[in-house]
Write an enzyme that holds these catalytic residues in place. Structure first.
Site, PDB file in Angstrom:
ATOM      1  N   LEU A   1       0.820  -1.211   0.000  1.00  0.00           N
ATOM      2  CA  LEU A   1       0.000   0.000   0.000  1.00  0.00           C
ATOM      3  C   LEU A   1       0.855   1.263   0.000  1.00  0.00           C
ATOM      4  O   LEU A   1       0.448   2.293  -0.527  1.00  0.00           O
ATOM      5  CB  LEU A   1      -0.940  -0.014   1.205  1.00  0.00           C
ATOM      6  N   ASP A   2       2.027   1.192   0.604  1.00  0.00           N
ATOM      7  CA  ASP A   2       2.959   2.320   0.591  1.00  0.00           C
ATOM      8  C   ASP A   2       4.141   1.922  -0.276  1.00  0.00           C
ATOM      9  O   ASP A   2       5.061   1.251   0.165  1.00  0.00           O
ATOM     10  CB  ASP A   2       3.415   2.658   2.014  1.00  0.00           C
TER      11      ASP A   2
END
Length: 310
Positions: A88-89
């Site tokens: 997600l990051d």
């Protein structure tokens, strides 16, 4: 730090250690506390911080290695024992370089949850530059959303900067195809390739490069003649070229002597070159290119070629 053997400690919550192959795991411990339940502490290797400006100044061969190792990682995440894992990051600061390979370090923002949906409109991925809509499966899950999110992030943070620039000209069409297929979409809004096709095409580039097949369609008629001087080296007479493995000279990798001759012919200041016994990660030989051959010294590990006609 550039010390690859240093250890760092990271606390990861709710992450199975089954897919920690992305970097070297030296040890871990599991603990449960009132403050942070289900906590896994890992001791892993630490690589060099990822500096994009510095990477842009390195050889194409090393930049390609970064992209290849990233794709191999994403291929594993797409087929991991936990299912398809998304990062997600995905910012470059979440990665480090260990012995020339890209590895992910932060597992806190990894997810195995595929988005549920009732229609394609629920499978909407939004990015700063463009958006995508993926198909909703009959099972009510967005098809390959984790995989496609990883792949598009790989395109926008890595491929578009590192893959095409200063690549061998005969490989450029294939590299441009890879960049376009992972960063554009068709009329249905889907990304062209998944990770399997992307990985296969990058492995193809690797094979073409390592085998020298990428040179078959190029013109390889020397413009000049060269005299071979075995067990000899030119210690001085350096000039700078870009990109070079040596900041004070012109040190490049070649597949064979013919490619070294082509490179020397392409530089007006090149009057000689020296084959070393050093190789790159692909097995290519490192060669020093020189602007003169006035001072040649004995060296049993090197072979010098001196230009005798222009």
């Amino acid at each position: 730090s550039t010390a690859h053997s240093l250890l760092w400690e990271s606390t990861c919550q709710g992450v199975d250690v089954a897919w920690l192959c992305c970097f070297q795991l030296y040890g871990y411990c599991y603990q449960d506390s009132n403050d942070i339940p289900d906590t896994l502490t890992t001791i892993t290797e630490l690589g060099s911080p990822l500096e994009m400006i510095q990477l842009l100044q390195t050889s194409w061969e090393d930049r390609f290695r970064i992209c290849l190792s990233l794709v191999r990682l994403l291929h594993y995440l797409a087929h991991s024992p936990l299912g398809s894992v998304t990062l997600l990051d995905f910012r470059p600061r979440q990665f480090v370089i260990v012995d020339g390979e890209l590895k992910v370090t932060d597992l806190d923002d990894a997810s195995v949850e595929e988005s549920s949906c009732t229609s394609n409109s629920d499978c909407f991925m939004e990015f700063p530059a463009r958006n995508f809509t993926l198909p909703c499966s009959v099972e009510g899950r967005c098809q390959s959303m984790n995989e496609k999110r990883n792949l598009y992030n790989a395109y926008r943070f890595f491929f578009t900067y590192l893959l095409p620039h200063s690549a061998p000209s005969s490989l450029r069409p294939l590299l441009d195809k890879i960049v376009n297929a992972t960063g554009n979409h068709n009329k249905h809004g889907e990304l062209h390739w998944g990770i399997d096709e992307t990985a296969a095409q990058l492995e193809r580039v690797l094979n073409l490069y390592k085998s020298g097949e990428y040179l078959q369609n190029t013109t390889r008629v020397p413009k000049a003649e060269y005299r071979r001087v075995p067990e000899a080296f030119i210690p001085d007479e350096n000039y700078r070229c870009w990109p070079s493995y040596h900041h004070k000279g012109c040190l490049l990798s070649v597949f064979d002597v013919n490619e070294a001759i082509e490179i020397c012919d392409s530089y007006s200041q090149c009057k000689a070159f020296v084959l070393t016994n050093q190789t790159t990660w692909t097995g290519r030989q490192l060669v020093f290119f020189k602007m003169a051959s006035n001072h040649i010294v004995p060296d049993p590990d090197k072979i010098t070629y001196v230009k005798v006609t222009d």
